[in-house]
Write a protein that holds these residues in place. Structure first.
Motif, PDB file in Angstrom:
ATOM      1  N   ASN A   1       0.841  -1.183   0.000  1.00 58.26           N
ATOM      2  CA  ASN A   1       0.000   0.000   0.000  1.00 58.26           C
ATOM      3  C   ASN A   1       0.885   1.244   0.000  1.00 58.26           C
ATOM      4  O   ASN A   1       2.107   1.149  -0.138  1.00 58.26           O
ATOM      5  CB  ASN A   1      -0.998  -0.018   1.169  1.00 58.26           C
ATOM      6  CG  ASN A   1      -0.331   0.094   2.526  1.00 58.26           C
ATOM      7  OD1 ASN A   1       0.851   0.434   2.671  1.00 58.26           O
ATOM      8  ND2 ASN A   1      -1.104  -0.195   3.569  1.00 58.26           N
ATOM      9  N   THR A   2       0.298   2.404   0.185  1.00 60.20           N
ATOM     10  CA  THR A   2       1.044   3.661   0.091  1.00 60.20           C
ATOM     11  C   THR A   2       2.011   3.867   1.251  1.00 60.20           C
ATOM     12  O   THR A   2       2.842   4.763   1.202  1.00 60.20           O
ATOM     13  CB  THR A   2       0.078   4.860   0.004  1.00 60.20           C
ATOM     14  OG1 THR A   2      -0.838   4.798   1.100  1.00 60.20           O
ATOM     15  CG2 THR A   2      -0.700   4.834  -1.306  1.00 60.20           C
TER      16      THR A   2
ATOM     17  N   LYS B   1      -2.312   9.833  -3.438  1.00 61.49           N
ATOM     18  CA  LYS B   1      -3.334   9.736  -2.384  1.00 61.49           C
ATOM     19  C   LYS B   1      -3.392  11.024  -1.570  1.00 61.49           C
ATOM     20  O   LYS B   1      -4.471  11.545  -1.278  1.00 61.49           O
ATOM     21  CB  LYS B   1      -3.029   8.534  -1.481  1.00 61.49           C
ATOM     22  CG  LYS B   1      -4.088   8.298  -0.421  1.00 61.49           C
ATOM     23  CD  LYS B   1      -3.871   6.993   0.316  1.00 61.49           C
ATOM     24  CE  LYS B   1      -5.011   6.776   1.300  1.00 61.49           C
ATOM     25  NZ  LYS B   1      -5.047   5.416   1.796  1.00 61.49           N
TER      26      LYS B   1
ATOM     27  N   LEU C   1      -7.398  11.084  -0.934  1.00 61.38           N
ATOM     28  CA  LEU C   1      -8.151   9.854  -1.170  1.00 61.38           C
ATOM     29  C   LEU C   1      -8.371   9.097   0.134  1.00 61.38           C
ATOM     30  O   LEU C   1      -7.465   8.977   0.955  1.00 61.38           O
ATOM     31  CB  LEU C   1      -7.429   8.976  -2.193  1.00 61.38           C
ATOM     32  CG  LEU C   1      -7.219   9.637  -3.560  1.00 61.38           C
ATOM     33  CD1 LEU C   1      -6.460   8.720  -4.492  1.00 61.38           C
ATOM     34  CD2 LEU C   1      -8.543  10.081  -4.165  1.00 61.38           C
TER      35      LEU C   1
ATOM     36  N   THR D   1      -7.843   2.595  -0.058  1.00 65.34           N
ATOM     37  CA  THR D   1      -6.541   1.955  -0.222  1.00 65.34           C
ATOM     38  C   THR D   1      -6.073   1.994  -1.670  1.00 65.34           C
ATOM     39  O   THR D   1      -6.827   1.676  -2.586  1.00 65.34           O
ATOM     40  CB  THR D   1      -6.634   0.484   0.259  1.00 65.34           C
ATOM     41  OG1 THR D   1      -7.034   0.484   1.628  1.00 65.34           O
ATOM     42  CG2 THR D   1      -5.316  -0.244   0.109  1.00 65.34           C
ATOM     43  N   LEU D   2      -4.815   2.349  -1.863  1.00 60.62           N
ATOM     44  CA  LEU D   2      -4.154   2.236  -3.159  1.00 60.62           C
ATOM     45  C   LEU D   2      -3.019   1.234  -3.017  1.00 60.62           C
ATOM     46  O   LEU D   2      -2.270   1.281  -2.037  1.00 60.62           O
ATOM     47  CB  LEU D   2      -3.589   3.587  -3.614  1.00 60.62           C
ATOM     48  CG  LEU D   2      -4.574   4.713  -3.885  1.00 60.62           C
ATOM     49  CD1 LEU D   2      -3.834   5.967  -4.328  1.00 60.62           C
ATOM     50  CD2 LEU D   2      -5.612   4.312  -4.917  1.00 60.62           C
TER      51      LEU D   2
ATOM     52  N   ARG E   1       1.536   7.106  -2.958  1.00 61.27           N
ATOM     53  CA  ARG E   1       1.449   7.854  -1.699  1.00 61.27           C
ATOM     54  C   ARG E   1       1.240   9.345  -1.992  1.00 61.27           C
ATOM     55  O   ARG E   1       0.387  10.002  -1.394  1.00 61.27           O
ATOM     56  CB  ARG E   1       2.705   7.653  -0.860  1.00 61.27           C
ATOM     57  CG  ARG E   1       2.669   8.429   0.468  1.00 61.27           C
ATOM     58  CD  ARG E   1       3.973   8.353   1.231  1.00 61.27           C
ATOM     59  NE  ARG E   1       4.385   6.976   1.436  1.00 61.27           N
ATOM     60  CZ  ARG E   1       5.646   6.595   1.649  1.00 61.27           C
ATOM     61  NH1 ARG E   1       6.623   7.483   1.692  1.00 61.27           N
ATOM     62  NH2 ARG E   1       5.946   5.329   1.833  1.00 61.27           N
TER      63      ARG E   1
ATOM     64  N   ARG F   1     -13.762   8.642  -4.170  1.00 63.12           N
ATOM     65  CA  ARG F   1     -13.580   9.381  -2.907  1.00 63.12           C
ATOM     66  C   ARG F   1     -14.876  10.086  -2.505  1.00 63.12           C
ATOM     67  O   ARG F   1     -15.304  10.001  -1.360  1.00 63.12           O
ATOM     68  CB  ARG F   1     -12.465  10.403  -3.095  1.00 63.12           C
ATOM     69  CG  ARG F   1     -12.238  11.326  -1.894  1.00 63.12           C
ATOM     70  CD  ARG F   1     -11.470  12.576  -2.264  1.00 63.12           C
ATOM     71  NE  ARG F   1     -12.270  13.404  -3.174  1.00 63.12           N
ATOM     72  CZ  ARG F   1     -11.755  14.309  -4.002  1.00 63.12           C
ATOM     73  NH1 ARG F   1     -10.454  14.505  -4.068  1.00 63.12           N
ATOM     74  NH2 ARG F   1     -12.542  15.017  -4.780  1.00 63.12           N
TER      75      ARG F   1
END
Length: 155
Positions: free
Chosen positions: A16-17, A82, A87, A90-91, A79, A54
């Motif tokens: 994730n970020t 986001k 946002l 989860t990215l 990151r 979002r």
């Protein structure tokens, strides 16, 4: 996708970020998952797509769905994306393109770049079954958000 032919979603683990590992199986038995593959962070249509998610997050939360965005960008880039777009979901970075290949959502050539994720959406139920998929060939198109919401409400 017809439900009687619905396959199991391929499991995966991606960063994730924050650089932490998130696996699809983390949500099995607990929550529905909306996977949204998108080509590239900071590009116009991708920004439009993630901002639409979002701005409608309350709806996805009400439908007990975990929204996860996936691109081939590094987790450092995601990151920054986001943060820049504020946002609230989860990215995940598929920098090595393994998951995009498993889900069959890679462009061979995207404006001269090799193996960039197509814009695609998958709904995975609590049992890990794919209940909906939409893989868009034209990256200027957005997913059918109404269909995603309708299908989430049924599963």
């Amino acid at each position: 996708m017809k439900e009687e032919n619905s396959p199991k979603a391929p499991d995966f683990s991606l960063q994730n970020t924050q650089g932490d590992i998130v696996s699809l199986s983390d949500f099995k038995g607990r929550q529905k998952v909306v996977l949204l593959f998108f080509p590239l962070a900071f590009s116009g249509v991708c920004t439009q797509e993630v901002c639409a998610i979002r701005d409608n997050m309350k709806l996805y939360n009400a439908l007990d769905a975990k929204v996860i965005g996936i691109s081939v960008d590094s987790f450092f880039t995601l990151r920054a994306f986001k943060k820049a777009e504020n946002l609230n979901f989860t990215l995940l970075s598929d920098f090595n393109k393994k998951v995009s290949k498993e889900y069959n959502v890679l462009y061979e050539d995207y404006y001269g770049m090799k193996d960039v994720a197509k814009r695609a959406s998958f709904i995975i139920d609590r049992e890990g079954i794919v209940r909906h998929q939409e893989i868009l060939e034209d990256s200027d198109d957005l997913p059918d958000f109404k269909a995603i919401q309708r299908i989430l409400s049924r599963h």
